[in-house]
Scaffold this active site. Structure first.
Site, PDB file in Angstrom:
ATOM      1  CG  LEU A   1    -106.990   7.268 -38.376  1.00 14.36           C
ATOM      2  CD1 LEU A   1    -107.909   7.355 -39.626  1.00 14.36           C
ATOM      3  CD2 LEU A   1    -106.523   8.793 -38.099  1.00 14.36           C
TER       4      LEU A   1
ATOM      5  CG  HIS B   1    -101.804  -3.560 -44.835  1.00 14.39           C
ATOM      6  ND1 HIS B   1    -100.989  -2.696 -44.016  1.00 14.39           N
ATOM      7  CD2 HIS B   1    -101.422  -4.782 -44.651  1.00 14.39           C
ATOM      8  CE1 HIS B   1    -100.254  -3.561 -43.275  1.00 14.39           C
ATOM      9  NE2 HIS B   1    -100.301  -4.563 -43.650  1.00 14.39           N
TER      10      HIS B   1
ATOM     11  CG  LEU C   1    -102.422  -1.582 -37.391  1.00 11.53           C
ATOM     12  CD1 LEU C   1    -102.401  -0.156 -37.851  1.00 11.53           C
ATOM     13  CD2 LEU C   1    -101.030  -1.953 -36.605  1.00 11.53           C
TER      14      LEU C   1
HETATM   15  C1  GRF Z   1     -97.781   1.605 -49.867  1.00 16.58           C
HETATM   16  O1  GRF Z   1     -97.079   0.500 -49.942  1.00 16.58           O
HETATM   17  C2  GRF Z   1     -98.925   1.335 -48.982  1.00 16.58           C
HETATM   18  O2  GRF Z   1     -99.719   0.045 -49.438  1.00 16.58           O
HETATM   19  C3  GRF Z   1     -98.669   1.510 -47.495  1.00 16.58           C
HETATM   20  O3  GRF Z   1     -97.906   2.418 -47.536  1.00 16.58           O
HETATM   21  C4  GRF Z   1     -97.214   2.641 -48.777  1.00 16.58           C
HETATM   22  C5  GRF Z   1     -97.434   4.081 -49.265  1.00 16.58           C
HETATM   23  O4  GRF Z   1     -96.957   4.327 -50.680  1.00 16.58           O
HETATM   24  N1  GRF Z   1     -99.792   1.770 -46.688  1.00 16.58           N
HETATM   25  P1  GRF Z   1     -97.275   5.695 -51.424  1.00 16.58           P
HETATM   26  O5  GRF Z   1     -96.911   6.720 -50.215  1.00 16.58           O
HETATM   27  O6  GRF Z   1     -98.489   5.129 -51.665  1.00 16.58           O
HETATM   28  O7  GRF Z   1     -96.421   5.628 -52.651  1.00 16.58           O
END
Ligand code: GRF
Length: 192
Positions: A96, A112, A147
């Site tokens: 973003l 993350h 980021l």
């Molecule tokens: C997760 O591992 C999250 O930490 C990362 O992307 C993945 C998304 O998984 N940002 P989901 O779509 O919530 O199953």
């Protein structure tokens, strides 16, 4: 907050963290309503899950806009009517801009899959293995322009076992992501 807090979730894919947040709101573990789920991909599987919960879904695809700023403007225009108290990025694969973040200062969270500040960006599990780390994990943080760079709300670690693979480590981390995100949302809402 006197009124129930309103959460909008942004996804790009399967939506397991989104589902965890929806379930926690429905069970009362989080005192808030997920009022809408947005995606930058019309085929994100999570959209159908949200729809099955009776939640408004909207997809706004990048290919329909000539620039990043026009794409973001479409998101902002669609978001404003929901008056979100919190925007939760859950596997949302777009960075973003400062302009977007400024519209919702201190109201955007992201999860993350690393122990930030280690391993911003992609392929976090592989990088932790390549570096022979003994632990890995996940982080919920406020979103800023940089980021994966905003202030950390909560973080949790897992140990990396001998013989761990990228997939086994990803599974292990995902298993703790869901509760971490619920706990982080509760922590942030308690400060509002
Ligand atoms: C997760 O591992 C999250 O930490 C990362 O992307 C993945 C998304 O998984 N940002 P989901 O779509 O919530 O199953």
């Amino acid at each position: 907050m006197s009124k129930a807090a309103k959460i909008v979730i942004l996804i790009s894919g399967r939506g397991s963290n989104m589902t965890a947040l929806i379930k926690a709101c429905r069970s009362g573990e989080i005192s808030a309503d997920v009022v809408a789920v947005f995606s930058d991909r019309a085929d994100a599987p999570g959209l159908q899950i949200a729809k099955a919960y009776g939640i408004d879904i909207t997809s706004i695809e990048r290919k329909n806009y000539s620039s990043k700023s026009e794409h973001e403007a479409a998101f902002l225009a669609a978001l404003v009517g929901y008056e979100p108290d919190l925007i939760c990025l859950a596997g949302f694969m777009r960075v973003l801009s400062a302009n977007f973040v400024a519209h919702y200062n201190n109201k955007i969270l992201n999860i993350h899959p690393s122990l930030l500040p280690k391993y911003t960006g992609l392929n976090t599990h592989a990088r932790a293995l390549d570096n022979n780390d003994e632990e890995h994990g996940c982080t919920v943080h406020y979103v800023i322009e940089e980021l994966d760079g905003g202030p950390i709300v909560l973080q949790k670690s897992v140990s990396i076992a001998p013989g761990e693979t990228e997939q086994s480590l990803a599974d292990k981390v995902l298993a703790i992501e869901h509760q971490l995100y619920v706990d982080a949302v509760n922590s942030v809402l308690s400060r509002v």
